[in-house]
Design a protein around this motif. Structure first.
Motif, PDB file in Angstrom:
ATOM      1  N   ASN A 143      58.437  90.488 -37.187  1.00  0.00           N
ATOM      2  CA  ASN A 143      59.265  91.689 -37.344  1.00  0.00           C
ATOM      3  C   ASN A 143      60.712  91.230 -37.544  1.00  0.00           C
ATOM      4  N   THR A 145      63.553  92.534 -38.403  1.00  0.00           N
ATOM      5  CA  THR A 145      64.646  93.316 -37.820  1.00  0.00           C
ATOM      6  C   THR A 145      64.750  93.079 -36.323  1.00  0.00           C
ATOM      7  N   ARG A 146      63.617  93.140 -35.636  1.00  0.00           N
ATOM      8  CA  ARG A 146      63.658  92.930 -34.188  1.00  0.00           C
ATOM      9  C   ARG A 146      64.022  91.480 -33.873  1.00  0.00           C
ATOM     10  N   ARG A 148      66.007  89.528 -35.522  1.00  0.00           N
ATOM     11  CA  ARG A 148      67.450  89.388 -35.672  1.00  0.00           C
ATOM     12  C   ARG A 148      68.185  90.033 -34.513  1.00  0.00           C
ATOM     13  N   ASP A 149      67.766  91.242 -34.142  1.00  0.00           N
ATOM     14  CA  ASP A 149      68.463  91.964 -33.073  1.00  0.00           C
ATOM     15  C   ASP A 149      68.311  91.261 -31.725  1.00  0.00           C
ATOM     16  N   ASN A 194      71.821  84.615 -38.526  1.00  0.00           N
ATOM     17  CA  ASN A 194      72.745  85.388 -37.704  1.00  0.00           C
ATOM     18  C   ASN A 194      74.108  84.712 -37.784  1.00  0.00           C
TER      19      ASN A 194
END
Length: 297
Positions: A143, A145-146, A148-149, A194
């Protein structure tokens, strides 16, 4: 000091011999850290094969089915060739292997083998942060997006913890643990696209091998060195030759102090070296199903 032309191999031999007379810690990094190299995918494949080969056929089936329940029928992990993701998978393999063998699994504690306990039996907070992150990654790697977050969140927490811990560190084990955490922070920045947190944020504020680092020798170094020197003629030929190349006599440290210090320096230097920016990151998926020894059904 005498002829101080020691290789890492010499230092390891002499440290092993010296620890028979003085039980100072082994600062050598876990072999799992090799997975953070430019050959992450190959290193992970070899570790995956070795873990599976250590299991009985029924254990292999349980191992494989546990991984299948985590990663699904396809059994692929996005960016599994990246250092951080590869290391997290290696940690997962070891964890699942302990589970299927019925061994104790220290949930909520730092990952076994990656870090050293200090003399009080504890770890600095950044060790717990890294351990939590590595245990989470296999479950979010597919995933983007997750991934990265969560990475950004853990990097911020790690940066705060490292800043506080570096200022308080005064012992050799604390220094080793913090350098390993700093190294991991750099790999997290490098391998997760990041750019909001700079790699310079993970540079220690003090020289980690400077005079403020105290070696935990757990012995009287003078008395232990005297016994070591008396017994050196009984060492095997390789250790004798290593001693000749690393002869510490005549310096301001005892033999035991010299070998412990050399072992410390040689094992932290690779963690202080900059990354090779010319080495392309490996971004391919890791195919668990194709490399499974058990049936992926």
């Amino acid at each position: 000091m005498g002829n101080w032309n020691c290789s890492p191999q010499d230092a390891s031999l002499l440290a092993a011999a010296a620890r028979d007379f003085c039980p100072f810690p082994d600062y050598s990094p876990s072999p799992l850290f090799n997975i953070l190299s430019a050959n992450s995918s190959l290193q992970l494949s070899e570790h995956y094969a070795a873990v599976q080969a250590s299991l009985t056929p029924p254990q292999q089936q349980d191992f494989t089915q546990t991984l299948r329940s985590t990663f699904g029928r396809e059994g692929k992990v996005s960016n599994g060739g990246l250092g951080v993701v590869a290391l997290s998978l290696a940690v997962l393999f070891d964890t699942v292997a302990r589970q299927v063998k019925g061994e104790y699994e220290p949930y909520g504690e730092p990952i076994p083998g990656l870090f050293l306990r200090d003399p009080r039996g504890t770890y600095p907070p950044p060790v717990h942060t890294i351990s939590q992150y590595l245990r989470l990654v296999p479950h979010i790697a597919n995933n983007p997006t997750r991934m990265r977050d969560e990475t950004e969140k853990y990097l911020l927490e790690l940066n705060r913890g490292v800043t506080l811990a570096v200022n308080a560190a005064s012992e050799d084990i604390s220094g080793v643990n913090l350098l390993r955490c700093i190294m991991m922070g750099k790999r997290m920045v490098q391998h997760t696209v990041n750019k909001t947190i700079a790699m310079k944020d993970f540079e220690p504020s003090d020289n980690p091998d400077g005079p403020n680092v105290l070696l935990n020798l757990n012995c009287d170094p003078k008395e232990a060195s005297e016994r070591f020197l008396v017994k050196r003629d009984s060492f095997d030929d390789r250790t004798k030759e290593a001693f000749k190349r690393c002869d510490p006599t005549g310096g301001d440290k005892t033999a035991i102090e010299s070998f412990a210090w050399l072992h410390w320096v040689i094992n932290i230097m690779p963690m202080m070296e900059p990354e090779d920016d010319d080495t392309p990151a490996q971004t391919g998926d890791f195919d668990l199903k194709a490399k499974a020894l058990g049936k992926w059904v």
